[in-house]
Motif scaffolding. Sequence first.
Motif, PDB file in Angstrom:
ATOM      1  N   MET A  61      29.023 -38.041   8.838  1.00  0.00           N
ATOM      2  CA  MET A  61      30.480 -37.911   8.650  1.00  0.00           C
ATOM      3  C   MET A  61      31.219 -39.175   9.107  1.00  0.00           C
ATOM      4  O   MET A  61      32.292 -39.498   8.603  1.00  0.00           O
ATOM      5  CB  MET A  61      30.987 -36.682   9.430  1.00  0.00           C
ATOM      6  N   TRP A  62      30.604 -39.915  10.039  1.00  0.00           N
ATOM      7  CA  TRP A  62      31.309 -41.087  10.573  1.00  0.00           C
ATOM      8  C   TRP A  62      31.580 -42.127   9.488  1.00  0.00           C
ATOM      9  O   TRP A  62      32.604 -42.811   9.518  1.00  0.00           O
ATOM     10  CB  TRP A  62      30.535 -41.694  11.738  1.00  0.00           C
ATOM     11  N   MET A  63      30.657 -42.262   8.502  1.00  0.00           N
ATOM     12  CA  MET A  63      30.874 -43.232   7.420  1.00  0.00           C
ATOM     13  C   MET A  63      32.079 -42.853   6.568  1.00  0.00           C
ATOM     14  O   MET A  63      32.924 -43.692   6.250  1.00  0.00           O
ATOM     15  CB  MET A  63      29.627 -43.313   6.538  1.00  0.00           C
ATOM     16  N   LEU A  64      32.145 -41.573   6.208  1.00  0.00           N
ATOM     17  CA  LEU A  64      33.263 -41.107   5.383  1.00  0.00           C
ATOM     18  C   LEU A  64      34.571 -41.201   6.168  1.00  0.00           C
ATOM     19  O   LEU A  64      35.608 -41.614   5.631  1.00  0.00           O
ATOM     20  CB  LEU A  64      33.005 -39.674   4.928  1.00  0.00           C
ATOM     21  N   ASP A  65      34.532 -40.841   7.441  1.00  0.00           N
ATOM     22  CA  ASP A  65      35.723 -40.916   8.286  1.00  0.00           C
ATOM     23  C   ASP A  65      36.242 -42.358   8.371  1.00  0.00           C
ATOM     24  O   ASP A  65      37.445 -42.614   8.228  1.00  0.00           O
ATOM     25  CB  ASP A  65      35.379 -40.389   9.685  1.00  0.00           C
ATOM     26  N   LYS A  66      35.339 -43.299   8.591  1.00  0.00           N
ATOM     27  CA  LYS A  66      35.728 -44.706   8.676  1.00  0.00           C
ATOM     28  C   LYS A  66      36.365 -45.183   7.372  1.00  0.00           C
ATOM     29  O   LYS A  66      37.380 -45.886   7.368  1.00  0.00           O
ATOM     30  CB  LYS A  66      34.499 -45.544   9.011  1.00  0.00           C
ATOM     31  N   MET A  67      35.765 -44.794   6.242  1.00  0.00           N
ATOM     32  CA  MET A  67      36.279 -45.198   4.934  1.00  0.00           C
ATOM     33  C   MET A  67      37.678 -44.629   4.691  1.00  0.00           C
ATOM     34  O   MET A  67      38.589 -45.340   4.247  1.00  0.00           O
ATOM     35  CB  MET A  67      35.317 -44.731   3.837  1.00  0.00           C
ATOM     36  N   LEU A  68      37.867 -43.349   5.007  1.00  0.00           N
ATOM     37  CA  LEU A  68      39.150 -42.715   4.739  1.00  0.00           C
ATOM     38  C   LEU A  68      40.242 -43.223   5.679  1.00  0.00           C
ATOM     39  O   LEU A  68      41.408 -43.338   5.281  1.00  0.00           O
ATOM     40  CB  LEU A  68      39.010 -41.192   4.856  1.00  0.00           C
ATOM     41  N   ARG A  69      39.888 -43.556   6.913  1.00  0.00           N
ATOM     42  CA  ARG A  69      40.891 -44.101   7.836  1.00  0.00           C
ATOM     43  C   ARG A  69      41.373 -45.467   7.370  1.00  0.00           C
ATOM     44  O   ARG A  69      42.548 -45.820   7.554  1.00  0.00           O
ATOM     45  CB  ARG A  69      40.323 -44.182   9.250  1.00  0.00           C
ATOM     46  N   ARG A  70      40.474 -46.220   6.769  1.00  0.00           N
ATOM     47  CA  ARG A  70      40.856 -47.525   6.242  1.00  0.00           C
ATOM     48  C   ARG A  70      41.691 -47.389   4.972  1.00  0.00           C
ATOM     49  O   ARG A  70      42.589 -48.191   4.710  1.00  0.00           O
ATOM     50  CB  ARG A  70      39.596 -48.341   5.939  1.00  0.00           C
ATOM     51  N   LEU A  71      41.428 -46.350   4.186  1.00  0.00           N
ATOM     52  CA  LEU A  71      42.053 -46.223   2.869  1.00  0.00           C
ATOM     53  C   LEU A  71      43.362 -45.467   2.876  1.00  0.00           C
ATOM     54  O   LEU A  71      44.364 -45.925   2.311  1.00  0.00           O
ATOM     55  CB  LEU A  71      41.065 -45.537   1.911  1.00  0.00           C
ATOM     56  N   ILE A  72      43.401 -44.284   3.484  1.00  0.00           N
ATOM     57  CA  ILE A  72      44.558 -43.392   3.350  1.00  0.00           C
ATOM     58  C   ILE A  72      45.609 -43.732   4.399  1.00  0.00           C
ATOM     59  O   ILE A  72      45.469 -43.406   5.581  1.00  0.00           O
ATOM     60  CB  ILE A  72      44.146 -41.912   3.468  1.00  0.00           C
ATOM     61  N   LYS A  73      46.671 -44.399   3.981  1.00  0.00           N
ATOM     62  CA  LYS A  73      47.789 -44.752   4.850  1.00  0.00           C
ATOM     63  C   LYS A  73      49.066 -44.034   4.445  1.00  0.00           C
ATOM     64  O   LYS A  73      49.924 -43.739   5.271  1.00  0.00           O
ATOM     65  CB  LYS A  73      48.039 -46.265   4.815  1.00  0.00           C
ATOM     66  N   ARG A  74      49.214 -43.773   3.152  1.00  0.00           N
ATOM     67  CA  ARG A  74      50.436 -43.165   2.610  1.00  0.00           C
ATOM     68  C   ARG A  74      50.075 -41.829   1.992  1.00  0.00           C
ATOM     69  O   ARG A  74      49.120 -41.712   1.226  1.00  0.00           O
ATOM     70  CB  ARG A  74      51.052 -44.091   1.566  1.00  0.00           C
ATOM     71  N   GLY A  75      50.879 -40.795   2.293  1.00  0.00           N
ATOM     72  CA  GLY A  75      50.484 -39.454   1.908  1.00  0.00           C
ATOM     73  C   GLY A  75      49.507 -38.901   2.935  1.00  0.00           C
ATOM     74  O   GLY A  75      48.972 -39.644   3.769  1.00  0.00           O
ATOM     75  N   GLU A  76      49.259 -37.610   2.884  1.00  0.00           N
ATOM     76  CA  GLU A  76      48.446 -36.973   3.926  1.00  0.00           C
ATOM     77  C   GLU A  76      47.229 -36.269   3.332  1.00  0.00           C
ATOM     78  O   GLU A  76      47.324 -35.534   2.355  1.00  0.00           O
ATOM     79  CB  GLU A  76      49.286 -35.960   4.698  1.00  0.00           C
ATOM     80  N   LEU A  77      46.076 -36.521   3.954  1.00  0.00           N
ATOM     81  CA  LEU A  77      44.836 -35.830   3.609  1.00  0.00           C
ATOM     82  C   LEU A  77      44.296 -35.149   4.849  1.00  0.00           C
ATOM     83  O   LEU A  77      44.075 -35.808   5.882  1.00  0.00           O
ATOM     84  CB  LEU A  77      43.807 -36.823   3.064  1.00  0.00           C
ATOM     85  N   LEU A  78      44.060 -33.858   4.761  1.00  0.00           N
ATOM     86  CA  LEU A  78      43.402 -33.100   5.824  1.00  0.00           C
ATOM     87  C   LEU A  78      42.015 -32.725   5.336  1.00  0.00           C
ATOM     88  O   LEU A  78      41.875 -32.044   4.318  1.00  0.00           O
ATOM     89  CB  LEU A  78      44.200 -31.845   6.176  1.00  0.00           C
ATOM     90  N   LEU A  79      40.989 -33.172   6.050  1.00  0.00           N
ATOM     91  CA  LEU A  79      39.610 -32.894   5.668  1.00  0.00           C
ATOM     92  C   LEU A  79      38.958 -32.046   6.748  1.00  0.00           C
ATOM     93  O   LEU A  79      39.070 -32.345   7.949  1.00  0.00           O
ATOM     94  CB  LEU A  79      38.833 -34.208   5.481  1.00  0.00           C
ATOM     95  N   ILE A  80      38.265 -30.994   6.336  1.00  0.00           N
ATOM     96  CA  ILE A  80      37.542 -30.114   7.260  1.00  0.00           C
ATOM     97  C   ILE A  80      36.056 -30.233   6.941  1.00  0.00           C
ATOM     98  O   ILE A  80      35.641 -29.997   5.801  1.00  0.00           O
ATOM     99  CB  ILE A  80      38.007 -28.650   7.106  1.00  0.00           C
ATOM    100  N   ASP A  81      35.249 -30.619   7.928  1.00  0.00           N
ATOM    101  CA  ASP A  81      33.821 -30.782   7.657  1.00  0.00           C
ATOM    102  C   ASP A  81      33.108 -29.437   7.678  1.00  0.00           C
ATOM    103  O   ASP A  81      33.729 -28.381   7.904  1.00  0.00           O
ATOM    104  CB  ASP A  81      33.190 -31.802   8.608  1.00  0.00           C
TER     105      ASP A  81
END
Length: 415
Positions: free
Chosen positions: A1-21
Amino acid sequence: MWMLDKMLRRLIKRGELLLIDHNGKQYRYGVPEPAIKSVKVRLTDRGAAFHIAKDPRVGAGEAYMDGRLVVEEGDIRDLVLLVRYNAPWERPGALKPKGPVRKAVTAAAGRLDQINWKARSRRNAEHTYNLTRRLYELFLDEDRQYTCAYYRDRDNSLEKAQLDKKAHIAAKLNLKPGMRVLDIGCGWGGFALYLHRHYDVDVLGVALAPDQIAFCKERAAEAGVADRVKFELMDYRDVPGQFDRITSVGLIEHLGTPHYPTFFAKCRELLKPDGVMFSHCCGRMGGPGLTDKWTRKYIFPGGYIPALSEIVQEAEKHRLFVSDVEALRYHYAYTLEEWYNRTNAAREEIVELYDERFFRMWQFYLAGAEAAFQYGGLVNWQVQYLRKRDAVPLTREYMYEEEARLREADAGRTS
């Protein structure tokens, strides 16, 4: 999950995404923004995050198709638009493959997939277009136009926008009664029949999907014009004779760049010296690129969307003069949004025709394509070609006047 988390933190700045593992842990990205919907997604198994992170474009699509990624608030279109909203084409490097090895492998695979000899071209066309007729009836307009519509008014219906698209294209052909027209990649025959109805021209439509051609012939027979509007299951490379006009709408995307020299050489051979050739295709706003792996695998095998430079350069080599170019911005995004909504409305029937996985695949395809035209680097190119510079009037007024005449003639029609 850490890879996906790192990618999404870098990408999603505008608008909101809530992800539940898969363990129920929540990850929140970005901040709410009125211009884009907030989305909540859930991963249903341990391996889903890695499957997405290692190859995001393929992984996300397959995870959604297989039910490993579930959208709990919003829908898959909202998720795809949110991602693309944060990586617009105008931002250099947005959503590009990282690392030299991955870039090289992606480029090689993309180019190999574009080698479309005749047998492979037919297989690719059948993969794309020989799905059940009913599927296309469910999400296309009444005339089955499977290309970008033309929205003179954003509030127009899909049927009106597709009718306006045909008028917009026909006006650029400068047609006269009795002319002979070749429609390469004729789809379900609507444009060929439109040209005959308005101009009393003879049309030959060619395509490689058997069911499309069968349907075209049925339409021509039903309209009583089968002697004037003919359709053949034929590769354009095998078409004989010469024509006053050549049209291709949504065809170049299926050729592959290795075949551009053959295409333009053949079109010059087929076009009369005073003829007009017209192409409408999806295109890239920047330079040459690659078709993403997911689309090549599931939707358009062998397909490639060209940069304007790629097609113009090849036309020039074959002494086809580029006499008019137009970029249609946003029109395909609006078209795809309507196709997506109609697909969702027909969910039960599509699942019955195929299955749930196919339905989700089709959703993901339409949503991804809309995002690419809304925020990504895609537009539609309309290009007019001549062999002789005096083959059409000196200014573009003839196009405007003819388009207005055609719209007036079709007032009250929807297809």
